[in-house]
Design a protein around this motif. Structure first.
Motif, mmCIF file in Angstrom:
data_model
loop_
_atom_site.group_PDB
_atom_site.id
_atom_site.type_symbol
_atom_site.label_atom_id
_atom_site.label_comp_id
_atom_site.label_asym_id
_atom_site.label_seq_id
_atom_site.Cartn_x
_atom_site.Cartn_y
_atom_site.Cartn_z
ATOM 1 N N PHE A 260 3.821 15.711 -46.215
ATOM 2 C CA PHE A 260 4.669 16.591 -47.021
ATOM 3 C C PHE A 260 5.953 16.977 -46.282
ATOM 4 O O PHE A 260 6.906 17.460 -46.900
ATOM 5 C CB PHE A 260 3.905 17.857 -47.414
ATOM 6 C CG PHE A 260 2.825 17.627 -48.424
ATOM 7 C CD1 PHE A 260 3.126 17.453 -49.767
ATOM 8 C CD2 PHE A 260 1.491 17.571 -48.042
ATOM 9 C CE1 PHE A 260 2.127 17.234 -50.709
ATOM 10 C CE2 PHE A 260 0.478 17.358 -48.967
ATOM 11 C CZ PHE A 260 0.801 17.186 -50.303
ATOM 12 N N ILE B 295 8.205 25.006 -51.972
ATOM 13 C CA ILE B 295 7.079 24.333 -52.628
ATOM 14 C C ILE B 295 6.485 23.260 -51.724
ATOM 15 O O ILE B 295 5.253 23.134 -51.612
ATOM 16 C CB ILE B 295 7.542 23.746 -53.974
ATOM 17 C CG1 ILE B 295 7.773 24.884 -54.981
ATOM 18 C CG2 ILE B 295 6.521 22.743 -54.512
ATOM 19 C CD1 ILE B 295 8.288 24.441 -56.317
ATOM 20 N N TRP B 296 7.322 22.489 -51.060
ATOM 21 C CA TRP B 296 6.803 21.465 -50.148
ATOM 22 C C TRP B 296 6.092 22.120 -48.974
ATOM 23 O O TRP B 296 5.073 21.601 -48.493
ATOM 24 C CB TRP B 296 7.927 20.560 -49.663
ATOM 25 C CG TRP B 296 8.526 19.721 -50.752
ATOM 26 C CD1 TRP B 296 9.787 19.814 -51.266
ATOM 27 C CD2 TRP B 296 7.872 18.688 -51.499
ATOM 28 N NE1 TRP B 296 9.965 18.906 -52.273
ATOM 29 C CE2 TRP B 296 8.804 18.195 -52.444
ATOM 30 C CE3 TRP B 296 6.597 18.135 -51.463
ATOM 31 C CZ2 TRP B 296 8.494 17.172 -53.326
ATOM 32 C CZ3 TRP B 296 6.278 17.118 -52.345
ATOM 33 C CH2 TRP B 296 7.224 16.646 -53.260
ATOM 34 N N ALA C 168 2.683 23.176 -50.256
ATOM 35 C CA ALA C 168 1.809 22.008 -50.405
ATOM 36 C C ALA C 168 1.266 21.569 -49.043
ATOM 37 O O ALA C 168 0.078 21.215 -48.919
ATOM 38 C CB ALA C 168 2.568 20.860 -51.070
ATOM 39 N N PRO D 264 2.440 19.078 -55.872
ATOM 40 C CA PRO D 264 3.889 19.339 -55.969
ATOM 41 C C PRO D 264 4.540 18.684 -57.177
ATOM 42 O O PRO D 264 5.520 19.204 -57.712
ATOM 43 C CB PRO D 264 4.444 18.787 -54.646
ATOM 44 C CG PRO D 264 3.409 17.845 -54.151
ATOM 45 C CD PRO D 264 2.097 18.381 -54.615
ATOM 46 N N TRP E 268 4.018 20.982 -60.022
ATOM 47 C CA TRP E 268 4.861 22.173 -59.920
ATOM 48 C C TRP E 268 6.337 21.884 -60.178
ATOM 49 O O TRP E 268 7.057 22.734 -60.712
ATOM 50 C CB TRP E 268 4.727 22.787 -58.529
ATOM 51 C CG TRP E 268 3.427 23.502 -58.295
ATOM 52 C CD1 TRP E 268 2.569 23.967 -59.248
ATOM 53 C CD2 TRP E 268 2.853 23.835 -57.029
ATOM 54 N NE1 TRP E 268 1.487 24.561 -58.663
ATOM 55 C CE2 TRP E 268 1.631 24.509 -57.306
ATOM 56 C CE3 TRP E 268 3.222 23.658 -55.706
ATOM 57 C CZ2 TRP E 268 0.787 25.000 -56.295
ATOM 58 C CZ3 TRP E 268 2.392 24.125 -54.699
ATOM 59 C CH2 TRP E 268 1.192 24.785 -54.993
#
Length: 493
Positions: free
Chosen positions: A29, A47-48, A51, A96, A99
């Motif tokens: 990621f 977000i990454w 994750a 991800p 999302w």
């Protein structure tokens, strides 16, 4: 309690290694995070990061729960572990996407992630050019790490003492010649393969950049070219650039990636081209490719699809290499060409790639053995007492290997028909249903009909997407590795 203890004795050691694989996978990621940091908005970076933390944390928790479950892996454990790795990591890889991609369902996100990790390239997304760069980087990078197999990477990078790498290698490595060792230790072989993979990847990246792509597009298409997977950053795929230079780069590196990386490794070890020049499978590979390019070029000019010979040759060479190696790039909608060509290209994708390459399908070596076996039977009909063994590369092929190949082909045909009938029950037309199964089971990517190069898989229902996700898993792990888990004999101790 005895039943639970028995299950824990089976799953515990496998889950213990799965936990470490999940933790290792979480660092993947960081690749889209890096691209997002440079090119995308701030919330995408978060977000990454989430994750990464979620995957690493889940692996850490599982490792703690299985901290006492250590033992040497049995051969049967390797099959269970490989299947769990693909299923579990795909779920985390899909998070991800779920999302970040607008109006996407979990079924679509999981299908997309499975298509990435199995190096299939069948997409359920549209508007790719409008997605954040980090999302397209992630889709392509999933294909890159899935190209030679996540398990092979883990064996190379995290050699865990006493946890049997050869069992994993046999379960993951494509092709019938799984028992061949090229170095005394499997970890050394795995590292050698990745060194070759990285070397070609760097050359491919620079070549795409030279051909006119941006650095991000060059990275994305390097990942999908070397993995023979075919994800693109544009809905029009390679056709978006309409560039002879870009297509030439793709042709060269697709052809190289369709050859066994084990042979490249031997070339480096021996400093001679003998391992490639004298390999029957590789010779057959090039004979079929060259003959197919000539045939499709002739048909394109004969049907006046292309009036200029060189344009026809360029289009033929690109699409033959793309479909035959199971990459799945498109420079034009080849489904609009004469029907024979589209079906023939799909047929090539079923067998042309070499065993040990990043391509899908049944592999060229199996096709060679099948042809030799058929020829042998024809001779035996005329001369029943003749001694006519099947050989490959001057070596006699054991009867057990031929039986395995024939068994594989029987199961392959049954799986293709069974999955096609299930899709037909859902209301799909025969062309779309059959080509969707062929495209996913052989990890080709696009099919024909409503899943052709001008369309995608996004309009399919959730059930259809899950069914095709299973087909991709079957194809990537060559059917038997997965189907053995459904046998009651596997679960008997």
């Amino acid at each position: 309690m005895n039943g639970l203890s028995a299950l824990w004795s089976i799953f515990g050691p496998v889950l213990a290694l799965l936990a470490r694989i999940m933790m290792a996978f979480s660092f993947a990621f960081l690749v889209p995070l890096t691209w997002g940091w440079a090119l995308d908005l701030d919330y995408l970076r978060a977000i990454w990061g989430v994750a990464f933390g979620l995957t690493f944390g889940s692996g850490l928790l599982l490792m703690w729960l299985t901290r006492k479950q250590y033992r040497e892996l049995l051969p049967r454990d390797g099959f269970l572990l490989v299947a769990l790795v693909w299923l579990v990591l795909t779920a985390y890889a899909a998070i991800p996407l779920y999302w970040l991609v607008p109006d996407i369902s979990w079924s679509h996100a999981y299908f997309e992630a499975m298509s990435g990790l199995t190096a299939t390239g069948a997409t359920a997304l549209s508007g790719l050019g409008d997605l954040p760069v980090s999302v397209n980087v992630w889709r392509a990078f999933l294909q890159y790490i899935g190209g030679l197999g996540i398990m092979l990477l883990v064996v190379a990078v995290l050699p865990l003492l006493g946890l049997g790498g050869m069992q994993l290698y046999k379960a993951e490595t494509p092709g019938p010649m799984k028992d061949t060792k090229f170095t005394p230790r499997i970890a050394e072989t795995a590292r050698g393969l990745w060194m070759v993979y990285f070397g070609f990847s760097l050359a491919c990246l620079l070549a795409y950049r030279w051909a006119g792509m941006s650095w991000s597009d060059a990275f994305i298409h390097m990942c999908s070219t070397m993995s023979l997977a075919g994800f693109s950053s544009q809905d029009a795929s390679i056709g978006y650039w309409d560039s002879a230079a870009v297509e030439l780069v793709a042709i060269v590196f697709m052809a190289l990636a369709g050859i066994s990386f084990l042979r490249y490794f031997l070339v480096l070890r021996t400093l001679t081209l003998g391992p490639i020049a004298h390999d029957r499978e590789i010779r057959s590979y090039f004979v079929v490719l060259i003959g197919s390019v000539a045939l499709v070029t002739l048909l394109l000019t004969a049907h006046q699809v292309e009036t200029d010979f060189w344009t026809a040759l360029r289009s033929s060479a690109f699409h033959v290499l793309s479909l035959a190696t199971t990459t799945g790039y498109a420079a034009t909608d080849y489904a609009q060409w004469p029907v024979f060509i589209g079906v023939y290209l799909m047929f090539l994708g079923c067998f042309v790639s070499c065993a040990g390459s990043t391509g899908g399908g049944i592999k060229m070596v199996r096709m060679v053995l099948l042809v030799k076996q058929a020829r042998r039977e024809l001779v035996r009909i005329v001369h029943p007492r003749v001694v006519n063994p099947v050989t490959l590369g001057g070596q006699r092929i054991a009867a057990a290997t031929l039986t395995t190949v024939l068994g594989f082909m029987l199961i392959y045909g049954a799986a293709t028909l069974g999955l096609t009938f299930l899709l037909l029950l859902t209301g799909l037309d025969i062309v779309t249903a059959f080509s969707a199964v062929v495209a996913t089971l052989n990890n080709i990517g696009p099919g024909l009909g409503q899943v052709g190069p001008a369309h995608n898989f996004g309009w399919l229902s959730s059930f259809q997407l899950w069914l095709l996700s299973f087909a991709m898993l079957l194809g990537r792990l060559e059917l038997l590795t997965v189907l053995v888990l459904f046998s009651r004999h596997y679960w008997r101790r």
